[in-house]
Scaffold this motif. Sequence first.
Motif, short mmCIF file in Angstrom:
data_model
loop_
_atom_site.label_atom_id
_atom_site.label_comp_id
_atom_site.label_asym_id
_atom_site.label_seq_id
_atom_site.Cartn_x
_atom_site.Cartn_y
_atom_site.Cartn_z
N LEU A 71 -5.90 4.19 4.25
CA LEU A 71 -5.63 2.75 4.81
C LEU A 71 -6.18 2.73 6.44
N VAL B 283 -1.80 -6.25 6.26
CA VAL B 283 -3.03 -5.76 5.85
C VAL B 283 -3.94 -6.80 5.66
N VAL C 32 -10.83 -2.77 3.91
CA VAL C 32 -9.72 -3.05 5.00
C VAL C 32 -10.44 -3.76 6.13
N PHE D 39 0.80 -1.33 -0.01
CA PHE D 39 0.08 0.16 0.19
C PHE D 39 0.80 1.25 0.00
#
Length: 173
Positions: free
Chosen positions: A101, A129, A121, A90
């Motif tokens: 995020l 993640v 997410v 990311f």
Amino acid sequence: MIITYGKPSVVSLAYDLAVNNGEGLPQPFESRDESAPMVFLYGTQSFMPYFETQLDKLEAGDEFEFTVPYDKGYGGYDEKANEWFPLSTFENDGEIDYEILQVGNIIPMADEDGHQILSQVLEITEDQVKMDFNHPLAGYDLHFTGKILSVREATAEEIEHGHVHAQDGSCSH
């Protein structure tokens, strides 16, 4: 014009959508009114086939109410569609944008063929993640109430392209 199975048409409708995951009463999720209706190409399998079958034989002015069971909508929730990625995935110019995020946010990603897919997410650790690739409505029964606003025959070009074109005939891909 009457909506007829097997005959592609452009359908415009207003609706209220409530969702239910089997744990209580349906919860309001989304509404489209006459000022911003849903317009789609009926009869080309571009939308949920079960949804389309519920509109068969309706015409402008008709009201509807039906439920699309989760297995005929977006399917059941699949835990296998949750995947861990290195946090470095990311990075943008060597930095992570933590405003984007965040747990709960939906982020566009790309599959191995470069097609964009949305994912949510679920969890962020120090170096990984966890992303959820299920459709946001997977596992939910979808209860629709609404009204057919208009129905017209789809043009050959709309059928070929697989989507509705603007009233002026313009098309953006």
